[in-house]
Scaffold this motif. Structure first.
Motif, mmCIF file in Angstrom:
data_model
loop_
_atom_site.group_PDB
_atom_site.id
_atom_site.type_symbol
_atom_site.label_atom_id
_atom_site.label_comp_id
_atom_site.label_asym_id
_atom_site.label_seq_id
_atom_site.Cartn_x
_atom_site.Cartn_y
_atom_site.Cartn_z
ATOM 1 N N ALA A 57 0.759 -1.715 0.090
ATOM 2 C CA ALA A 57 0.052 -0.059 0.049
ATOM 3 C C ALA A 57 0.504 1.434 -0.125
ATOM 4 N N GLU A 58 2.198 1.070 0.574
ATOM 5 C CA GLU A 58 3.044 2.382 0.594
ATOM 6 C C GLU A 58 3.130 2.403 -0.536
ATOM 7 N N HIS A 59 4.003 1.352 -1.440
ATOM 8 C CA HIS A 59 4.739 1.610 -3.050
ATOM 9 C C HIS A 59 3.841 0.713 -4.036
ATOM 10 N N PRO A 60 2.979 1.120 -4.049
ATOM 11 C CA PRO A 60 1.569 1.142 -5.439
ATOM 12 C C PRO A 60 2.341 0.718 -6.328
ATOM 13 N N ASP A 61 1.631 -0.287 -7.165
ATOM 14 C CA ASP A 61 2.686 -0.740 -8.722
ATOM 15 C C ASP A 61 1.023 -1.762 -9.001
ATOM 16 N N TRP A 62 1.107 -1.912 -10.445
ATOM 17 C CA TRP A 62 0.284 -2.215 -10.610
ATOM 18 C C TRP A 62 0.687 -4.013 -11.426
ATOM 19 N N SER A 63 -0.914 -5.164 -11.059
ATOM 20 C CA SER A 63 -0.590 -6.183 -11.434
ATOM 21 C C SER A 63 -1.474 -6.850 -12.107
ATOM 22 N N PRO A 64 -1.178 -7.714 -12.884
ATOM 23 C CA PRO A 64 -2.372 -8.330 -12.880
ATOM 24 C C PRO A 64 -3.336 -9.007 -12.520
ATOM 25 N N LEU A 65 -4.817 -8.648 -12.922
ATOM 26 C CA LEU A 65 -5.535 -9.490 -11.673
ATOM 27 C C LEU A 65 -6.276 -10.653 -12.720
ATOM 28 N N TYR A 66 -7.350 -10.596 -14.092
ATOM 29 C CA TYR A 66 -8.333 -11.186 -14.601
ATOM 30 C C TYR A 66 -7.498 -10.644 -16.271
ATOM 31 N N ASN A 67 -7.162 -11.638 -17.193
ATOM 32 C CA ASN A 67 -6.780 -11.578 -18.396
ATOM 33 C C ASN A 67 -6.743 -13.119 -19.224
ATOM 34 N N PRO A 68 -6.533 -12.818 -20.215
ATOM 35 C CA PRO A 68 -6.566 -14.350 -21.214
ATOM 36 C C PRO A 68 -5.511 -15.505 -20.547
ATOM 37 N N VAL A 69 -4.430 -15.282 -19.669
ATOM 38 C CA VAL A 69 -3.991 -16.324 -18.730
ATOM 39 C C VAL A 69 -4.252 -16.725 -17.306
ATOM 40 N N PHE A 70 -5.275 -15.517 -17.013
ATOM 41 C CA PHE A 70 -5.977 -15.611 -14.870
ATOM 42 C C PHE A 70 -6.865 -15.499 -15.485
ATOM 43 N N MET A 71 -8.007 -16.889 -15.407
ATOM 44 C CA MET A 71 -8.736 -16.654 -16.679
ATOM 45 C C MET A 71 -9.589 -17.158 -15.621
ATOM 46 N N CYS A 72 -10.186 -17.285 -13.893
ATOM 47 C CA CYS A 72 -11.779 -16.743 -12.932
ATOM 48 C C CYS A 72 -12.630 -16.017 -13.702
ATOM 49 N N GLN A 73 -12.868 -16.120 -14.403
ATOM 50 C CA GLN A 73 -14.105 -15.351 -15.082
ATOM 51 C C GLN A 73 -13.646 -14.486 -15.416
ATOM 52 N N PRO A 74 -13.199 -13.711 -16.549
ATOM 53 C CA PRO A 74 -12.820 -12.356 -16.459
ATOM 54 C C PRO A 74 -13.820 -12.042 -17.809
ATOM 55 N N ASN A 75 -14.204 -11.034 -17.842
ATOM 56 C CA ASN A 75 -14.767 -10.382 -19.286
ATOM 57 C C ASN A 75 -13.785 -10.349 -19.978
ATOM 58 N N PRO A 76 -13.538 -11.018 -21.277
ATOM 59 C CA PRO A 76 -12.658 -11.021 -22.528
ATOM 60 C C PRO A 76 -12.709 -9.819 -23.005
ATOM 61 N N ASP A 77 -13.858 -8.890 -22.707
ATOM 62 C CA ASP A 77 -13.752 -7.542 -23.443
ATOM 63 C C ASP A 77 -13.076 -6.533 -22.468
ATOM 64 N N ASP A 78 -12.708 -7.003 -20.993
ATOM 65 C CA ASP A 78 -11.742 -6.283 -19.728
ATOM 66 C C ASP A 78 -10.572 -6.936 -19.677
ATOM 67 N N ILE A 79 -9.535 -6.363 -19.102
ATOM 68 C CA ILE A 79 -8.148 -5.948 -18.766
ATOM 69 C C ILE A 79 -8.138 -5.565 -17.549
ATOM 70 N N TYR A 80 -7.884 -6.437 -16.293
ATOM 71 C CA TYR A 80 -7.920 -5.902 -15.215
ATOM 72 C C TYR A 80 -6.619 -5.900 -14.435
ATOM 73 N N ILE A 81 -6.236 -4.813 -13.784
ATOM 74 C CA ILE A 81 -5.418 -4.549 -13.257
ATOM 75 C C ILE A 81 -5.846 -4.074 -11.274
ATOM 76 N N PHE A 82 -4.624 -4.048 -10.172
ATOM 77 C CA PHE A 82 -5.196 -3.733 -9.566
ATOM 78 C C PHE A 82 -3.454 -3.464 -8.707
ATOM 79 N N SER A 83 -3.610 -2.794 -7.288
ATOM 80 C CA SER A 83 -2.649 -2.512 -6.521
ATOM 81 C C SER A 83 -3.453 -2.267 -5.796
#
Length: 390
Positions: A57-83
């Protein structure tokens, strides 16, 4: 003398708990299901590394969430990232907005996989392109904090008490033409330099990482079983999820035989800023959507001359434009979405014999040739591969 470091396997015991969730799938005695559960566990374990090791939390950065590799029901139209973030700190997200149709930010308590049920998520707040302004040079800045900074009149989103992560969706309708954003996230408070993890920090985070597959399985298997319990097979069960006030999901558990097809039919909202339909496998993973036509949206579908949307699920291509390819599966879940639409019609699902399919569709239903389908798939693959994943 440093802390005692146990053998690696001692920190991975929760993986067996994840494997035991096979009992909550639809076919726990099927070797194919067991193999897929094992594959899913490793997929979610690798995702868990980003959750627990990439940023704090003090040093935020983007990580992949859901995408064509991490596929626990991502919306195919979305690329998800999080911090990760903290509700007592102030953050700035800035950069090029890109040209995606929707750019959605959600702050909440609970990074997916760290909690075991939807009910544990909370402190949700969302902001999208309907709520923020972009500069004439396509530059975007949004401040995330518990209270609006004094004198600040720009884009702002509140961090509610308990919020610990920021989820971002880059949502495309036209994969070929839209461009993903390029964004940075920074903490504006004075914080210490990011330090090297101590051995005890590593083993603690490793133990937490190993719980991600179990939590994911418990969460998503229950979600699809809840649909089945509520309405049975081939029926829509609308739901809303925390943090997406503008989005109504309309999921169903689908099932059909090899000589059958399913027809999804719905009225269309007068104003439909975004909608799609996708297929998931029986473990709630998105069906392969780069190399398969397993999803459809407002850019790729053809609406009937009567104003209705009709989509067909069948094992083999029936030569209809609005076909969803289940990639050899005859059961799973489908998920549709209405986002920021003027009405929320509930679709129907009709099971028919494949030989009688065209008799159940309007005479002017859009069709495609094998050559047209092959070209569309090639374009889909190329467009999907150009998108950000990491």
């Amino acid at each position: 003398m440093g802390p005692s470091i146990e053998p690696l396997a001692s920190y991975l015991a929760p993986l067996e708990e994840a494997a035991r969730e096979l009992a909550n799938t639809w076919r726990p005695e099927d070797p194919a299901y067991r193999a897929e559960v094992y594959r899913q566990i490793l997929m979610n374990l690798s995702y868990g590394y980003f959750v627990h090791f990439n940023a704090d939390a003090e040093h935020p950065d983007w990580s992949p969430l859901y995408n064509p590799v991490f596929m626990c029901q991502p919306n195919p139209d979305d690329i998800y990232i999080f911090s990760p973030l903290r509700d007592d700190l102030t953050y700035r997200v800035s950069g090029d907005r890109g040209t995606v149709s929707k750019l959605i930010f959600v702050t909440q308590r609970g990074i997916p996989g760290t909690l075991a049920s939807v009910g544990e998520y909370g402190a949700a707040s969302s902001i999208d392109d309907q709520d923020f302004t972009v500069g004439p040079d396509n530059q975007l800045e949004i401040i995330f904090s518990a209270v609006r900074p004094a004198g600040y009149e720009g884009n702002w989103s509140q961090l509610k008490a308990g919020a610990d992560c920021l989820l971002v969706r880059y949502r495309m309708i036209d994969w070929e033409c839209e461009i993903d954003p390029q964004l940075t996230i920074e903490c504006l408070d004075e914080v210490p330099l990011k330090r090297r993890l101590a051995p005890e920090d590593v083993v603690e985070r490793l133990a937490q990482q190993s719980t991600i597959p179990r939590n994911q399985n418990r969460l998503f298997y229950k979600m699809q079983n809840d649909i089945l319990d509520a309405v049975g097979q081939n029926a829509i069960h609308p739901v809303r999820l925390p943090g997406l006030d503008k989005q109504l999901y309309w999921p169903a558990v689908y099932s059909f035989d090899e000589d059958e097809a399913l027809i999804i039919e719905t009225e269309m909202p007068a104003i439909a800023r975004y909608w799609n339909v996708q297929l998931n496998d029986p473990l709630f993973n998105a069906v392969e959507y780069v190399y398969r036509h397993s999803s459809i949206n407002g850019s790729t579908a053809v609406i009937g001359s009567d104003g209705k949307l009709r989509v067909v699920i069948a094992l083999n291509d029936p030569g209809l434009h609005n076909w969803l390819d289940p990639a050899g599966l005859t059961e799973g879940t489908l998920y549709g979405r209405w986002y920021d639409c003027s009405s929320l019609p509930i679709p129907t699902i009709t099971k028919v014999k494949l030989a009688d399919l065209e008799a159940h569709l309007p005479a002017d239903t859009a069709k495609v040739s094998p050559q047209e389908r092959e070209l569309a798939l090639r374009k889909r693959v190329a467009a999907a591969q150009r998108r950000r994943r990491w």
